[in-house]
Design a protein around this motif. Structure first.
Motif, PDB file in Angstrom:
ATOM      1  N   GLU A 179     -25.602 -41.048  18.616  1.00 55.08           N
ATOM      2  CA  GLU A 179     -24.641 -41.360  17.570  1.00 55.08           C
ATOM      3  C   GLU A 179     -25.273 -41.434  16.181  1.00 55.08           C
ATOM      4  N   THR A 180     -26.582 -41.320  16.097  1.00 56.62           N
ATOM      5  CA  THR A 180     -27.215 -41.324  14.780  1.00 56.62           C
ATOM      6  C   THR A 180     -27.895 -39.986  14.520  1.00 56.62           C
ATOM      7  N   ASP A 181     -28.911 -39.652  15.333  1.00 55.57           N
ATOM      8  CA  ASP A 181     -29.634 -38.400  15.117  1.00 55.57           C
ATOM      9  C   ASP A 181     -28.706 -37.199  15.215  1.00 55.57           C
ATOM     10  N   PHE A 182     -27.909 -37.174  16.294  1.00 56.39           N
ATOM     11  CA  PHE A 182     -27.034 -36.015  16.469  1.00 56.39           C
ATOM     12  C   PHE A 182     -25.975 -35.964  15.368  1.00 56.39           C
ATOM     13  N   ALA A 183     -25.397 -37.131  15.042  1.00 54.58           N
ATOM     14  CA  ALA A 183     -24.361 -37.145  13.999  1.00 54.58           C
ATOM     15  C   ALA A 183     -24.916 -36.593  12.684  1.00 54.58           C
ATOM     16  N   GLU A 184     -26.170 -36.922  12.369  1.00 51.37           N
ATOM     17  CA  GLU A 184     -26.783 -36.451  11.133  1.00 51.37           C
ATOM     18  C   GLU A 184     -27.005 -34.946  11.164  1.00 51.37           C
ATOM     19  N   LYS A 185     -27.518 -34.452  12.305  1.00 54.72           N
ATOM     20  CA  LYS A 185     -27.760 -33.006  12.425  1.00 54.72           C
ATOM     21  C   LYS A 185     -26.445 -32.231  12.443  1.00 54.72           C
ATOM     22  N   HIS A 186     -25.447 -32.819  13.065  1.00 55.29           N
ATOM     23  CA  HIS A 186     -24.127 -32.189  13.082  1.00 55.29           C
ATOM     24  C   HIS A 186     -23.586 -32.054  11.657  1.00 55.29           C
ATOM     25  N   LYS A 187     -23.780 -33.091  10.855  1.00 57.99           N
ATOM     26  CA  LYS A 187     -23.338 -33.062   9.462  1.00 57.99           C
ATOM     27  C   LYS A 187     -24.120 -32.011   8.673  1.00 57.99           C
ATOM     28  N   ASP A 188     -25.429 -31.921   8.937  1.00 58.19           N
ATOM     29  CA  ASP A 188     -26.261 -30.923   8.246  1.00 58.19           C
ATOM     30  C   ASP A 188     -25.791 -29.506   8.557  1.00 58.19           C
ATOM     31  N   TYR A 189     -25.441 -29.266   9.847  1.00 52.20           N
ATOM     32  CA  TYR A 189     -25.029 -27.919  10.261  1.00 52.20           C
ATOM     33  C   TYR A 189     -23.757 -27.489   9.527  1.00 52.20           C
ATOM     34  N   TYR A 190     -22.743 -28.359   9.580  1.00 55.45           N
ATOM     35  CA  TYR A 190     -21.486 -27.978   8.928  1.00 55.45           C
ATOM     36  C   TYR A 190     -21.601 -28.054   7.404  1.00 55.45           C
ATOM     37  N   ALA A 240     -24.784 -21.654   2.768  1.00 57.91           N
ATOM     38  CA  ALA A 240     -26.181 -21.356   3.112  1.00 57.91           C
ATOM     39  C   ALA A 240     -26.288 -19.988   3.771  1.00 57.91           C
ATOM     40  N   THR A 241     -27.491 -19.456   3.821  1.00 58.36           N
ATOM     41  CA  THR A 241     -27.705 -18.163   4.463  1.00 58.36           C
ATOM     42  C   THR A 241     -27.581 -18.305   5.973  1.00 58.36           C
ATOM     43  N   LEU A 242     -27.426 -17.148   6.639  1.00 57.17           N
ATOM     44  CA  LEU A 242     -27.296 -17.178   8.103  1.00 57.17           C
ATOM     45  C   LEU A 242     -28.538 -17.784   8.744  1.00 57.17           C
ATOM     46  N   GLY A 243     -29.709 -17.490   8.174  1.00 61.52           N
ATOM     47  CA  GLY A 243     -30.952 -18.054   8.706  1.00 61.52           C
ATOM     48  C   GLY A 243     -30.977 -19.569   8.585  1.00 61.52           C
ATOM     49  N   ILE A 301     -28.329 -21.521   8.390  1.00 63.20           N
ATOM     50  CA  ILE A 301     -27.329 -22.066   9.318  1.00 63.20           C
ATOM     51  C   ILE A 301     -27.878 -22.081  10.748  1.00 63.20           C
ATOM     52  N   ALA A 302     -28.543 -20.991  11.120  1.00 61.39           N
ATOM     53  CA  ALA A 302     -29.120 -20.923  12.467  1.00 61.39           C
ATOM     54  C   ALA A 302     -30.192 -21.997  12.645  1.00 61.39           C
ATOM     55  N   GLY A 303     -30.976 -22.246  11.583  1.00 61.51           N
ATOM     56  CA  GLY A 303     -31.999 -23.297  11.661  1.00 61.51           C
ATOM     57  C   GLY A 303     -31.388 -24.677  11.839  1.00 61.51           C
ATOM     58  N   ALA A 304     -30.277 -24.932  11.114  1.00 59.88           N
ATOM     59  CA  ALA A 304     -29.592 -26.220  11.256  1.00 59.88           C
ATOM     60  C   ALA A 304     -29.024 -26.381  12.657  1.00 59.88           C
ATOM     61  N   LYS A 305     -28.525 -25.260  13.198  1.00 58.87           N
ATOM     62  CA  LYS A 305     -27.984 -25.318  14.566  1.00 58.87           C
ATOM     63  C   LYS A 305     -29.100 -25.604  15.569  1.00 58.87           C
ATOM     64  N   ASP A 306     -30.254 -24.968  15.395  1.00 65.76           N
ATOM     65  CA  ASP A 306     -31.374 -25.213  16.314  1.00 65.76           C
ATOM     66  C   ASP A 306     -31.792 -26.680  16.297  1.00 65.76           C
ATOM     67  N   GLU A 307     -31.821 -27.278  15.098  1.00 68.79           N
ATOM     68  CA  GLU A 307     -32.176 -28.704  15.013  1.00 68.79           C
ATOM     69  C   GLU A 307     -31.136 -29.564  15.723  1.00 68.79           C
ATOM     70  N   MET A 308     -29.867 -29.198  15.595  1.00 64.47           N
ATOM     71  CA  MET A 308     -28.805 -29.956  16.256  1.00 64.47           C
ATOM     72  C   MET A 308     -28.939 -29.838  17.783  1.00 64.47           C
ATOM     73  N   VAL A 309     -29.192 -28.627  18.271  1.00 66.14           N
ATOM     74  CA  VAL A 309     -29.346 -28.416  19.714  1.00 66.14           C
ATOM     75  C   VAL A 309     -30.551 -29.181  20.233  1.00 66.14           C
ATOM     76  N   ASP A 310     -31.648 -29.160  19.461  1.00 61.75           N
ATOM     77  CA  ASP A 310     -32.844 -29.884  19.883  1.00 61.75           C
ATOM     78  C   ASP A 310     -32.582 -31.391  19.956  1.00 61.75           C
ATOM     79  N   ASP A 363     -22.779 -19.564  21.252  1.00 59.56           N
ATOM     80  CA  ASP A 363     -22.193 -18.760  20.174  1.00 59.56           C
ATOM     81  C   ASP A 363     -21.430 -19.649  19.191  1.00 59.56           C
ATOM     82  N   LEU A 364     -22.045 -20.773  18.845  1.00 67.26           N
ATOM     83  CA  LEU A 364     -21.370 -21.739  17.979  1.00 67.26           C
ATOM     84  C   LEU A 364     -21.055 -21.155  16.603  1.00 67.26           C
ATOM     85  N   GLU A 365     -22.002 -20.365  16.043  1.00 66.17           N
ATOM     86  CA  GLU A 365     -21.752 -19.797  14.721  1.00 66.17           C
ATOM     87  C   GLU A 365     -20.523 -18.898  14.741  1.00 66.17           C
ATOM     88  N   PHE A 366     -20.433 -18.046  15.790  1.00 65.86           N
ATOM     89  CA  PHE A 366     -19.285 -17.136  15.906  1.00 65.86           C
ATOM     90  C   PHE A 366     -17.980 -17.929  15.999  1.00 65.86           C
TER      91      PHE A 366
END
Length: 461
Positions: free
Chosen positions: A298-309, A316-319, A321-330, A451-454
């Motif tokens: 509820e803290t780490d994930f919520a923060e990464k989720h906010k960063d992604y969106y 932001a560039t596709l790269g 966005i993909a980096g933010a998604k990788d951090e969220m998945v991690d 395929d979250l970005e799609f």
């Protein structure tokens, strides 16, 4: 719960052992507060009541009565609570907090009226031979518990975690003290203490909520029901909550009402002496897992989720966005792994200290085997909650509905199958159902993240 999670994170940032301990202690109590404190309060009445000479039959009737009140109120309130919480979250996100208070009063009115009507119906037919006072206390307790679940759900976003823990602590202290003080009044006295403690708890919650979201205007209290409008009402959340709560209680109800497993206690209420105590004890072992769930998910994930969106909305560039998604998945992977590790330790401690705990509570050692498998099942329930939480963040409401429905169906099916195999398999049905639900949840989450970005860009208007 994210509001509480961020508050706890402030404690962690102090970088001291005391701050670390306080953060996880609060998170554990808050995350599993209703379960742990209600169980601890009822258990205290059981232990102290026997020492004070309260007949075991009376204590059993009290425990069974409040267990049904808690279970029924969780199922009933869930129909409204989850969808209303989403409504309140949306209004806060839209910077329209002034609409939350009146809507809360509307939801409170609905849940009070509905639970009162259902409670009256049950009181008329479910408790033959019981006194009018017992029936009135059962109805009032049912209504109060429904209001508490609704209030607690909304309060979780106010960062008032100290007050929340205090309310639960004070409420259950009153339950124990008043119930034991009124023990000479029999079952009605014990229930009176339960009702008074929860009523005080609810009063404190209402004070906190209406202090944060005032509903009063110059013309008086404002009550709104716009959360029921089609554009604000989420049927998938309603059915998901209903399926989840039924799924969690399905095995208990089966053991209560199976002819050779349950015993009649009071009126139509039954209990299962061989199943109830181990399953409720096992939930104590979920406290560390719930602490990790709250702090990490509820803290780490919520923060990464906010960063992604935020990256998407910020162009932001596709790269990037993909980096933010990788951090969220991690973050998701690390959070689930930490929950699994800490619950693994819970199983180990249960195996080491379980026999001693059963002896201290005066419970037969025959419950050991069932306690072990129930601790495993309760641990998987925490993992399942973590998966559902991530899917809710991704707005995959139908996926959570599917998983909750799978849990309900598999719990019923596997519990019946495990009972037919004999006493040594008791508890395996619940554990197998949660294992299936967790595996299905992992598959669903992986499929949605792949395929979250799609999916994100295809949903844009």
């Amino acid at each position: 719960m994210a509001g509480i999670g961020f508050g706890i994170r402030d404690l962690l940032r102090r970088d001291t052992f005391l701050g670390f301990f306080r953060a996880y202690a609060y998170a554990g109590v808050i995350g599993s507060g209703p379960w742990i404190l209600s169980f601890a309060g009822i258990l205290m009445i059981h232990i102290l009541g026997r020492r004070l000479g309260i007949p075991v039959r009376l204590i059993t009737q009290f425990q069974t009565s409040v267990t049904y009140v808690i279970a029924a109120s969780l199922v009933f309130s869930g129909v409204l609570t989850l969808s209303f919480t989403r409504y309140a979250s949306d209004r806060i996100y839209e910077n329209k907090p002034e609409r939350v208070g009146p809507a809360f009063l509307g939801a409170l009115t609905l849940i009070t009226a509905g639970s009162f009507a259902l409670g009256l119906l049950l009181a008329a037919f479910a408790f033959p031979g019981q006194s009018p006072v017992y029936r009135i206390f059962m109805v009032m307790s049912f209504v109060t518990m429904n209001c508490i679940w609704l209030s607690a759900s909304l309060l979780s976003g106010l960062k008032r975690y100290l007050a929340l823990v205090g309310l639960f602590g004070i409420g259950y202290a009153v339950v124990v003290a008043v119930s034991l003080a009124l023990r000479s009044r029999g079952l009605e006295g014990l229930l009176g203490g339960f009702l008074l403690g929860h009523f005080l708890m609810l009063t404190g919650m209402l004070r906190l909520i209406l202090g944060a979201f005032p509903a009063a205007t110059s013309a008086g209290a404002s009550v709104r029901f716009d959360f029921l409008e089609r554009r604000h009402w989420y049927a998938s959340l309603t059915f998901a909550a209903l399926a989840y709560n039924l799924g969690i209680w399905a095995d208990k109800a089966y053991f209560w009402y199976a002819p050779h497993l349950g015993q009649p206690i009071i009126g139509m209420l039954r209990s299962s002496l061989i199943y109830d105590i181990p399953i409720f004890l096992s939930y104590v072992a979920t406290l560390p897992g719930m602490a990790v769930f709250l702090v990490r998910m509820e803290t780490d994930f919520a923060e990464k989720h906010k960063d992604y969106y935020g990256a998407i909305h910020g162009g932001a560039t596709l790269g990037q966005i993909a980096g933010a998604k990788d951090e969220m998945v991690d973050t998701i992977r690390q959070g689930l792994l930490e929950i699994a590790k800490i619950q693994g330790l819970g199983v180990l401690f249960a195996m080491i200290w379980g026999p001693a705990m059963l002896r201290w509570l005066g419970i037969s050692q025959l419950y050991q085997h069932l306690l072990y498998i129930d601790v495993v099942a309760a641990g998987m329930q925490v993992v399942f909650l973590g998966l559902c939480n991530v899917l809710f963040y991704l707005d995959k409401r139908r996926a959570v509905l599917g998983l909750s429905s799978l849990l309900l169906a598999s719990n019923l099916l596997f519990t019946m199958a495990s009972v037919s195999l004999g006493a040594e398999f008791y508890g395996y049905g619940f554990a197998a159902a949660l294992l299936v639900a967790v595996l299905a949840g992992l598959w669903t989450l992986d499929r949605n993240l792949h395929d979250l970005e799609f999916r994100t860009f295809m949903r844009q208007p």
